[in-house]
Design a protein around this motif. Structure first.
Motif, PDB file in Angstrom:
ATOM      1  N   SER A   1      33.607  36.912  42.567  1.00 42.58           N
ATOM      2  CA  SER A   1      33.485  37.825  41.428  1.00 42.58           C
ATOM      3  C   SER A   1      32.725  39.078  41.832  1.00 42.58           C
ATOM      4  N   ARG A   2      32.917  40.158  41.052  1.00 42.01           N
ATOM      5  CA  ARG A   2      32.242  41.415  41.386  1.00 42.01           C
ATOM      6  C   ARG A   2      30.735  41.322  41.169  1.00 42.01           C
ATOM      7  N   SER A   3      30.291  40.491  40.230  1.00 45.83           N
ATOM      8  CA  SER A   3      28.845  40.342  40.025  1.00 45.83           C
ATOM      9  C   SER A   3      28.195  39.682  41.241  1.00 45.83           C
ATOM     10  N   THR A   4      28.858  38.662  41.804  1.00 42.79           N
ATOM     11  CA  THR A   4      28.310  37.996  42.986  1.00 42.79           C
ATOM     12  C   THR A   4      28.266  38.941  44.168  1.00 42.79           C
ATOM     13  N   LEU A   5      29.358  39.665  44.393  1.00 38.01           N
ATOM     14  CA  LEU A   5      29.391  40.597  45.516  1.00 38.01           C
ATOM     15  C   LEU A   5      28.371  41.714  45.339  1.00 38.01           C
ATOM     16  N   GLY A   6      28.261  42.208  44.099  1.00 41.46           N
ATOM     17  CA  GLY A   6      27.299  43.273  43.850  1.00 41.46           C
ATOM     18  C   GLY A   6      25.867  42.842  44.113  1.00 41.46           C
ATOM     19  N   GLU A   7      25.551  41.607  43.760  1.00 44.76           N
ATOM     20  CA  GLU A   7      24.196  41.091  43.987  1.00 44.76           C
ATOM     21  C   GLU A   7      23.942  40.834  45.470  1.00 44.76           C
ATOM     22  N   TRP A   8      24.874  40.203  46.151  1.00 36.46           N
ATOM     23  CA  TRP A   8      24.672  39.842  47.548  1.00 36.46           C
ATOM     24  C   TRP A   8      24.581  41.057  48.469  1.00 36.46           C
ATOM     25  N   PHE A   9      25.403  42.075  48.205  1.00 34.77           N
ATOM     26  CA  PHE A   9      25.501  43.208  49.128  1.00 34.77           C
ATOM     27  C   PHE A   9      24.881  44.476  48.557  1.00 34.77           C
ATOM     28  N   SER A  10      23.929  44.308  47.656  1.00 33.03           N
ATOM     29  CA  SER A  10      23.241  45.478  47.086  1.00 33.03           C
ATOM     30  C   SER A  10      22.519  46.322  48.133  1.00 33.03           C
TER      31      SER A  10
ATOM     32  N   GLY B   1      32.175  49.521  50.627  1.00 34.51           N
ATOM     33  CA  GLY B   1      33.161  49.372  49.574  1.00 34.51           C
ATOM     34  C   GLY B   1      33.502  47.910  49.381  1.00 34.51           C
ATOM     35  N   MET B   2      33.886  47.552  48.165  1.00 36.47           N
ATOM     36  CA  MET B   2      34.171  46.140  47.880  1.00 36.47           C
ATOM     37  C   MET B   2      35.371  46.000  46.957  1.00 36.47           C
ATOM     38  N   ALA B   3      36.134  44.944  47.174  1.00 41.67           N
ATOM     39  CA  ALA B   3      37.221  44.535  46.283  1.00 41.67           C
ATOM     40  C   ALA B   3      36.959  43.093  45.883  1.00 41.67           C
ATOM     41  N   ALA B   4      36.848  42.829  44.601  1.00 41.95           N
ATOM     42  CA  ALA B   4      36.518  41.492  44.114  1.00 41.95           C
ATOM     43  C   ALA B   4      37.743  40.826  43.504  1.00 41.95           C
ATOM     44  N   GLU B   5      37.671  39.512  43.420  1.00 44.22           N
ATOM     45  CA  GLU B   5      38.726  38.691  42.815  1.00 44.22           C
ATOM     46  C   GLU B   5      40.099  39.038  43.391  1.00 44.22           C
ATOM     47  N   HIS B   6      40.179  38.933  44.732  1.00 38.71           N
ATOM     48  CA  HIS B   6      41.422  39.174  45.473  1.00 38.71           C
ATOM     49  C   HIS B   6      41.931  40.597  45.323  1.00 38.71           C
ATOM     50  N   GLY B   7      41.034  41.527  44.977  1.00 40.40           N
ATOM     51  CA  GLY B   7      41.444  42.921  44.914  1.00 40.40           C
ATOM     52  C   GLY B   7      41.718  43.432  43.517  1.00 40.40           C
ATOM     53  N   TYR B   8      41.488  42.634  42.498  1.00 46.82           N
ATOM     54  CA  TYR B   8      41.704  43.129  41.132  1.00 46.82           C
ATOM     55  C   TYR B   8      40.704  44.238  40.828  1.00 46.82           C
ATOM     56  N   PHE B   9      39.430  44.024  41.207  1.00 46.39           N
ATOM     57  CA  PHE B   9      38.397  45.045  41.022  1.00 46.39           C
ATOM     58  C   PHE B   9      38.112  45.722  42.357  1.00 46.39           C
ATOM     59  N   LEU B  10      37.810  47.053  42.277  1.00 47.26           N
ATOM     60  CA  LEU B  10      37.622  47.820  43.501  1.00 47.26           C
ATOM     61  C   LEU B  10      36.572  48.897  43.279  1.00 47.26           C
ATOM     62  N   ARG B  11      35.675  49.080  44.269  1.00 53.33           N
ATOM     63  CA  ARG B  11      34.782  50.241  44.237  1.00 53.33           C
ATOM     64  C   ARG B  11      34.539  50.704  45.665  1.00 53.33           C
ATOM     65  N   LEU B  12      34.370  52.030  45.838  1.00 51.74           N
ATOM     66  CA  LEU B  12      34.298  52.619  47.160  1.00 51.74           C
ATOM     67  C   LEU B  12      32.918  52.526  47.782  1.00 51.74           C
ATOM     68  N   LYS B  13      31.885  52.484  46.948  1.00 52.43           N
ATOM     69  CA  LYS B  13      30.517  52.359  47.462  1.00 52.43           C
ATOM     70  C   LYS B  13      29.645  51.748  46.386  1.00 52.43           C
ATOM     71  N   ARG B  14      28.383  51.504  46.711  1.00 56.86           N
ATOM     72  CA  ARG B  14      27.511  50.747  45.810  1.00 56.86           C
ATOM     73  C   ARG B  14      27.340  51.423  44.456  1.00 56.86           C
ATOM     74  N   ASP B  15      27.160  52.730  44.447  1.00 56.87           N
ATOM     75  CA  ASP B  15      26.853  53.433  43.192  1.00 56.87           C
ATOM     76  C   ASP B  15      28.088  53.878  42.442  1.00 56.87           C
TER      77      ASP B  15
ATOM     78  N   GLU C   1      31.709  53.368  40.273  1.00 46.51           N
ATOM     79  CA  GLU C   1      32.150  52.475  39.213  1.00 46.51           C
ATOM     80  C   GLU C   1      33.274  51.570  39.730  1.00 46.51           C
ATOM     81  N   TRP C   2      33.330  50.371  39.162  1.00 46.40           N
ATOM     82  CA  TRP C   2      34.418  49.457  39.500  1.00 46.40           C
ATOM     83  C   TRP C   2      35.717  49.955  38.863  1.00 46.40           C
ATOM     84  N   GLU C   3      36.790  49.930  39.643  1.00 45.23           N
ATOM     85  CA  GLU C   3      38.118  50.273  39.151  1.00 45.23           C
ATOM     86  C   GLU C   3      39.001  49.030  39.231  1.00 45.23           C
ATOM     87  N   THR C   4      40.185  49.123  38.647  1.00 47.36           N
ATOM     88  CA  THR C   4      41.153  48.031  38.750  1.00 47.36           C
ATOM     89  C   THR C   4      42.369  48.509  39.528  1.00 47.36           C
TER      90      THR C   4
END
Length: 878
Positions: free
Chosen positions: A641-650, A656-670, A672-675
């Protein structure tokens, strides 16, 4: 490459001194240089040195504990004479299979007689030239520790479900006996090396005496065509796992190409042990069962052995058989007696005493059969020795005496116990006269006595005259069989009994005696049709055909030997699949300026077996080093999930991160999450979650992970067999109830997942390359590393991009999977430790570049995508 170190380790495992300079002999036949093995240190894949000038005849090397040979000392004690053992199954298959295919057989094994050291060379030469047999001569002490020690005191009781709960109940595990067992298997391997042509020959190993032999052969010849058939039962996992060397034996058997069992139960127990102890799962494809083991498919064959029809018919035609039948007719039928027959070895698992107790119960409850029914029990000599055999003999004789004393009368004994060995024709005569055959073993691998009985009851014209039958008379027979013997499933017309239930066995005997003639005829006809068509030739030919089918792609695979001692195994992969070399990728990394790198997390940067799944400070440091390189943009593609990834890699600002197999996406920490796709409607969860809850309640150890857009049912901590069964049911259930919903239901390693349609890690990779192309950036370096099925979508996108315009000309592309297994990636690394070392190396290059060039490059010109997922490789390769 077969190294001296491997050879020495296997020698150490066997407990025997190294064998140096052994002379390799060849069978006297047309055989080319490929059959000569000159040096143990040569490359194990170089066994295709010189091909034959003309196609050789197919040849199978049959390996068993005993050769199908009878040895006899000459009367003057000046040498030996030898003859084929007509009762040996191995000789029968050679004779019978001639009707099915053109096959040459060579035998490797021991003689039953001890040959003096001075005679061994001469005997070996005679057997080689005359019978195509290669004898293995074992020192008496080693033979005793191997056969009467480990085989008969430990393996044989355990495989027949007897645990050594006390010293009196089977032998406790003895490491020295195990070493003797390995030593003998190594000696057999050396004998096979003397005659094998590894490119052409098939090797067929028989029974539990030689279960580690496949490891020695596979280590020497990675592509050897090797089959193994187990003639004993294979116990359930609860019994088998008590064996201290359980994994060594399993892994040794898995070095075979084809493993055969008499019944599905035995095969099922073996597969369960592989699942529970090695983490391996099996699949059934087009009727064939296969285990994937380090890139090799180990096939499972289920087929009971048969009898030699020609031999039985010839014995029935002997004049001696007719005379013995006439004698038995006079002894029993002419006196109004009905014969029930038992033929068993005198050992603890044949249930002779239980049979006698059932006979006693019959006479007690059915007085009308007293004086009429006789149980003839032929007790063959026990193959083992020891206290348990003596106890069985004493109990059998005592029970027989008690029954005869209680129910016998002048000229009538209800139990006739025959202790001395009978000639085969005598046994066939007893079969022909017996009204019913009883086999009440409490555990037996196969037992061909019922098959022989059926053929004898079919008879022939000469026996018909002795028995007073017309040629047109329909034959009849009745079988009372234990549920716990291997032939029971194939003889569906038999009266099946639990031998421990004395009253039920007695009732079955009465039913057999009083059965209507028409029913006896129908049962006999059904059995005869099966036994006569599924003979030993059919069995052997079927096994060898499956072995050839399993091995037909050997030459197309690249093979590596890994592991030491009895842990040795071979990895077989596609010829284009190779290990990612550190020097190669670092060199490409240094000379490129626009890089895209995708990495996996679970199972790639983080071992699947780890309890704490959060990234270590070392992992964070490596990722930050890669992100700080202005030639890189780092992306994490994960099933989490994006919450887990956001917490672990803060701590990773530019990751950049893509959560839940790529449903959510953001380019850097600060950011916003996109779909990646339009916002999904998750109302389907109201349907799926109650179904998952039902399976969670009924499957101890299973859990549900409720993500924002997906539901995952995991059974990682459940019983593996039950969890797998429940997962299949859940998958079908969810596919049914969610058929009209915009979701996909997929199974993975220890999980079932429901997620929106169109979501995949491949979509993330595709979008990444598209965005880079829009910004005028053409990557000249792409690294994508993942470990499971979900990562295969990324590998496919990256591979397809090479043919498009989104990459720079001559771009360096590295699609890499974790572990050596079938994959769309062209490269592999062995494990997470290799991945971390690779990332450290690339991070060091980036740090060096940062120090050299400072912050001169302000615009990121490449992208790194780490991918977190559940591990597929770990479950496949454990």
């Amino acid at each position: 490459m077969v190294s001296r170190s491997y050879s020495n380790l296997l020698e150490l495992a066997s407990g025997e001194p190294p064998s140096i300079g052994r002379i390799r002999r060849r069978i006297p036949r047309v055989m080319t240089v490929a059959g000569i093995i000159s040096d143990l240190d040569e490359d194990s894949d170089s066994d295709n040195s010189a091909g034959p000038s003309s196609p050789p005849r197919d040849r199978t090397i049959v390996v068993s504990n005993h050769l199908p040979i009878r040895a006899h000392r000459r009367p003057d004690n000046r040498g030996w004479t030898f003859s084929w053992d007509e009762d040996s199954l191995l000789h029968q298959l050679k004779d019978a299979i001639g009707d099915h295919c053109d096959m040459e057989f060579v035998y490797v094994g021991c003689l039953r007689d001890e040959i003096p050291l001075a005679d061994q060379d001469e005997v070996g030469q005679i057997l080689l030239e005359t019978f195509k047999c290669v004898p293995a001569f074992l020192p008496p002490d080693l033979l005793a520790r191997f056969y009467h020690g480990f085989c008969k005191q430990q393996l044989w009781p355990l495989f027949h479900y007897m645990l050594p709960l006390s010293p009196e109940l089977g032998g406790r595990f003895d490491r020295s006996l195990w070493q003797a067992y390995v030593s003998v298997n190594k000696i057999f391997a050396d004998k096979i090396l003397e005659v094998i042509n590894p490119d052409d020959d098939f090797v067929w190993v028989h029974d539990y005496h030689l279960m580690v032999l496949p490891t020695f052969l596979r280590k020497r010849f990675n592509r050897v065509k090797l089959g193994f058939f187990l003639h004993s039962p294979f116990p359930s996992s609860e019994i088998y796992k008590t064996l201290p060397v359980r994994e060594e034996l399993l892994r040794a058997l898995l070095n075979s190409d084809l493993i055969g069992f008499h019944t599905f139960d035995y095969a099922r127990h073996f597969l369960s042990c592989c699942s529970r102890m090695l983490g391996l799962s099996y699949e059934s494809k087009r009727g064939y069962i296969g285990l994937e083991y380090y890139g090799r498919t180990v096939s499972i064959k289920i087929l009971p052995v048969g009898i030699h029809m020609g031999q039985l018919r010839s014995v029935l035609s002997l004049s001696e058989t007719e005379a013995k039948v006439a004698e038995l007719v006079e002894q029993f039928r002419d006196r109004g007696r009905v014969m029930l027959l038992g033929v068993d070895d005198m050992d603890i698992f044949k249930g002779i005493s239980l049979k006698l107790l059932a006979m006693e119960e019959l006479l007690k409850q059915h007085a009308e059969w007293r004086g009429k029914v006789v149980l003839v029990q032929i007790a063959n000599p026990a193959r083992g020795r020891g206290r348990d055999v003596r106890e069985v003999q004493e109990e059998t004789h005592a029970t027989a005496r008690r029954i005869n004393d209680a129910y016998g009368e002048n000229g009538y004994e209800p139990v006739i116990l025959i202790n001395e060995p009978l000639q085969f024709y005598e046994r066939m005569a007893y079969y022909a006269v017996a009204e019913c055959c009883l086999v009440t073993a409490v555990r037996d691998g196969m037992n061909l006595i019922p098959y022989e009985y059926i053929i004898a009851r079919q008879g022939n014209e000469n026996l018909d005259g002795v028995l007073g039958l017309n040629p047109s008379t329909v034959r009849k027979s009745v079988l009372v069989l234990s549920e716990f013997i291997g032939c029971s499933p194939s003889l569906s017309g038999a009266i099946r009994v639990n031998p421990w239930n004395i009253e039920a066995v007695a009732d079955a005997m009465v039913y057999a005696l009083e059965m209507p003639e028409a029913e006896k005829q129908l049962r006999h006809e059904k059995h005869y049709r099966y036994v006569s068509t599924h003979d030993v030739g059919y069995w052997a030919n079927s096994f060898l055909q499956d072995l050839a089918r399993t091995c037909r792609d050997h030459s197309k695979r690249r093979c590596w030997g890994i592991g030491f001692g009895l842990g040795f195994r071979v990895v077989a992969l596609d010829s284009n699949f190779r290990k990612l070399a550190m020097e190669h990728i670092v060199s490409a990394y240094k000379r490129t300026k626009t890089r895209a790198i995708l990495l996996d997390y679970d199972g790639t940067l983080m071992p699947q077996a780890s309890i704490n799944k959060s990234p270590s400070s070392k992992s964070i440091e490596i990722l930050n080093s890669l992100c700080s390189d202005t030639s890189n943009v780092v992306f994490l593609v994960s099933a989490r999930s994006r919450s887990t990834l956001g917490e672990w890699f803060s701590p990773c600002e530019n990751l950049g991160m893509a959560a839940e197999h790529g449903y959510f996406l953001r380019l850097k920490r600060d950011a916003e999450w996109e779909t990646c796709i339009p916002v999904a409607d998750c109302s389907w969860k109201q349907i799926a979650e109650p179904v998952m809850n039902l399976y969670t309640e009924t499957t101890d150890g299973s859990t549900i992970d409720d993500k924002e857009t997906a539901l995952v049912w995991s059974y990682e901590d459940a019983d593996p067999d039950f969890g797998s069964c429940q997962a299949k049911e859940l998958l079908d259930h969810l596919e049914s109830v969610l058929a009209n919903e915009p979701v996909s239901v997929k199974s993975g390693p220890h999980l079932v997942e429901v997620k929106p349609q169109g979501v995949s890690k491949g979509l993330v990779a595709q979008r990444l390359l598209s965005v880079m192309q829009e910004r005028g950036l053409s990557p000249d370096f792409i690294l994508c590393i993942g470990d499971d099925r979900s990562d295969e979508d990324m590998f496919e996108v990256i591979s397809n991009a090479m043919a498009g315009s989104s990459l720079a000309p001559a771009a360096e592309v590295f699609a890499c999977t974790v572990g050596r297994k079938p994959s769309k990636a062209k490269y592999y690394l062995d494990d997470t430790h290799d991945i971390v070392r690779l990332m450290q190396g690339l991070a060091a290059v980036s740090e060096q570049a940062t120090c050299t060039y400072g912050m001169s490059m302000l615009v990121p010109s490449s992208i790194i995508l780490p991918v977190a997922s559940n591990s597929f490789a770990a479950s496949e390769l454990q």
